[in-house]
Design an enzyme around this catalytic site. Structure first.
Site, PDB file in Angstrom:
ATOM      1  N   ASP A 161       3.655  26.791 -33.218  1.00  0.00           N
ATOM      2  CA  ASP A 161       2.908  26.882 -34.473  1.00  0.00           C
ATOM      3  C   ASP A 161       3.556  27.890 -35.430  1.00  0.00           C
ATOM      4  OD1 ASP A 161       0.923  26.487 -36.315  1.00  0.00           O
ATOM      5  OD2 ASP A 161      -0.605  27.650 -35.241  1.00  0.00           O
ATOM      6  N   HIS A 162       3.533  27.545 -36.704  1.00  0.00           N
ATOM      7  CA  HIS A 162       4.036  28.439 -37.746  1.00  0.00           C
ATOM      8  C   HIS A 162       5.423  28.976 -37.431  1.00  0.00           C
ATOM      9  CE1 HIS A 162       1.024  28.509 -40.822  1.00  0.00           C
ATOM     10  NE2 HIS A 162       0.107  28.398 -39.883  1.00  0.00           N
ATOM     11  N   GLU A 265       4.823  18.806 -38.077  1.00  0.00           N
ATOM     12  CA  GLU A 265       3.848  19.195 -39.099  1.00  0.00           C
ATOM     13  C   GLU A 265       4.528  20.127 -40.100  1.00  0.00           C
ATOM     14  OE1 GLU A 265      -0.270  19.854 -38.409  1.00  0.00           O
ATOM     15  OE2 GLU A 265      -0.161  21.949 -39.024  1.00  0.00           O
ATOM     16  N   LYS A 307      -9.691  34.105 -41.495  1.00  0.00           N
ATOM     17  CA  LYS A 307      -9.767  34.000 -40.038  1.00  0.00           C
ATOM     18  C   LYS A 307     -11.185  34.253 -39.518  1.00  0.00           C
ATOM     19  CE  LYS A 307      -5.291  33.573 -39.845  1.00  0.00           C
ATOM     20  NZ  LYS A 307      -4.671  32.309 -39.510  1.00  0.00           N
TER      21      LYS A 307
HETATM   22 ZN    ZN Z   1      -1.606  27.855 -41.058  1.00  0.00          ZN
END
Ligand code: ZN
Length: 488
Positions: A161-162, A265, A307
């Site tokens: 991710d990221h 993604e 968050k």
């Molecule tokens: Zn994000």
């Protein structure tokens, strides 16, 4: 093959223990082979009998009792393919539920048994790995062992991710991630969002081909018409031009050669600048022109997705724009991805409806908050220590995570009785305090170098593992209930 009882007796002898409880959903016996997982009271172990290659542990010639090591995770994935991650974004609904602690998957699996959605059980950003001192191998191994233990055979994804650099992408792919989330934020020129016409012209490099593609015409995404003034185009190009080129380079170098074996993604969400629907269309069309075929794109929606707390912003604007974002995603053949999706309860019904039930939702930290809620419930004294530490660690953590709350507004804990501590997790300020300080809490060490909290926290989570699974089932279930509710 001997009976499960007799295999269990052998495992007990190897472990020199009287207590060993078999995880019932983990039992796989066929022909000359048997594999199951069991709890020694202190830890889970894997028991293997018969010609299943690659496992290592202590053996009596019939049964091998294997620790949950990386080598044994690799052997497990080879022998039981349902324990290996797979691409999942092609399914209508997919949900990332990153497990920062390596213990959340049994609870997550409970949720996915109830909902028609594919989970991404292994999902961590490099930032999360660094803050928790973990590796992608560790994250994926935890998920593999959990699906085996729970007998969850639907499949699951593993999301790097990221990721921001080639090195990070190579590391994630080498470790077995089946999804790459490319974070383009460092290539987005946010200054352009606020430039006036003169500033735009001063910064924009004229590009005849680009202008011919975009000016004096209009575009359609389903019922929505999109067009660009020269200023709109300059702004879109300045904001996203470099990010598009970066995504295209990564696609060509790493993703296209894998022929769909890895989900891709593209995220443009981690910037202060909301992506307007018009700019989303621009990014999508330019990516397509360059041959990039993402499975999902994560725009930065209007308002704030902070968050661990609910959406803040203009819900009507959100609804209007979400309708266009979703139409653009369908038009270009990918799914809309919703990042920082923990606890965004007020927008889930809108997103479920506008995406027509085709989406990727990404949550990460909320399973950590549920774990800490459990600590507040079960061991108030420990919770008080961790909370006090989090207050001192907050300024450091706020460098990595954007939040609008301050610990100053959280009621001082010495004014609260123990029974009031779990209710702190209904307050945005306390949630964000604990949410962003996870790495510092987990890695905090005393003068002797020993962990201040980590060992005690994990011991508690092990003792109350069933309660933790139930909390996650309820909490993540609430997300999916709202996203998947039937609308008329
Ligand atoms: Zn994000």
């Amino acid at each position: 093959m001997e009976s499960l009882d007799s295999l269990c007796r052998r495992a007990k002898a190897l472990l020199h223990t009287d207590t060993l409880s078999v995880w019932p959903d983990s039992v796989n016996i066929s022909g000359k082979t048997a594999a199951f997982m069991a709890d020694t009271g202190a830890q889970d172990v894997l028991c293997i009998a018969g010609p299943l290659p690659g496992f290592s542990g202590s053996s009596d010639g019939i049964v091998t009792v294997c620790p949950l090591s990386h080598q044994n995770a690799q052997a497990l994935r080879a022998c039981f393919p349902f324990t290996a991650p797979v691409p999942v974004l092609k399914y209508d609904r997919s949900v990332g539920v990153g497990d920062r602690l390596g213990i959340a998957s049994p609870g997550h699996i409970r949720v996915f048994r109830r909902f028609d959605a594919m989970p991404v059980l292994a999902q961590q950003s490099i930032r999360e790995l660094n803050l928790t001192h973990r590796t992608y191998s560790d994250v994926i191994d935890c998920a593999s062992f959990a699906v085996f233990r729970e007998g969850f055979r639907r499949g699951f994804g593993a999301d790097g991710d990221h990721l921001k650099t080639r090195e990070e992408i190579e590391y994630a792919l080498k470790s077995g991630c089946t999804m790459i989330t490319l974070d383009c934020s460092e290539h987005i020129c946010s200054d352009a969002a606020h430039m006036d016409a003169d500033a735009l012209r001063a910064n924009y490099t004229p590009d005849r081909a680009l202008e011919q593609r975009w000016l004096n015409r209009s575009f359609r995404a389903e019922a929505h018409t999109i067009s660009f003034t020269p200023e709109d185009l300059m702004r879109a190009q300045l904001l996203y031009g470099k990010a598009i080129a970066f995504a295209a380079a990564i696609w060509t170098e790493y993703i296209a050669p894998l022929n769909g074996q890895v989900d891709f993604e593209i995220s443009i969400d981690e910037t202060p600048t909301p992506t307007s629907p018009q700019q989303h269309f621009f990014v999508a069309a330019e990516l397509l022109r360059l041959g990039v075929r993402p499975d999902t794109v994560a725009p930065r929606f209007c308002g704030e997705f902070q968050k661990g707390v609910d959406y803040s912003g203009d819900l009507q604007q959100f609804e209007r724009e979400a309708a266009v974002h979703a139409a653009i995603a369908r038009h270009f053949g990918y799914k809309l991805s919703i990042h920082s999706g923990s606890d965004k309860f007020s927008v889930f019904p809108i997103l479920g409806r506008e995406t027509r039930g085709r989406f990727h939702l990404k949550t990460a930290g909320t399973n950590w908050l549920e774990a800490m809620r459990l600590v507040a419930e079960k061991d108030p004294a420990l919770y008080r220590q961790v909370h006090a530490y989090a207050i001192t660690a907050f300024p450091e953590a706020a460098k990595y995570y954007h939040v609008s709350t301050s610990p100053a507004t959280v009621p001082p804990l010495d004014t609260l009785p123990d029974a009031a501590l779990p209710a702190l997790f209904r307050r945005d300020d306390a949630r964000q305090l604990i949410h962003i300080t996870y790495g510092l809490i987990l890695t905090a060490a005393g003068p002797d170098g020993r962990p201040l909290f980590k060992d005690r926290l994990y011991a508690l989570w092990r003792t109350y593992a069933q309660d933790y699974a139930q909390l996650l089932d309820n909490h993540i279930g609430k997300h999916l209930d709202l996203l998947m509710q039937k609308s008329n």
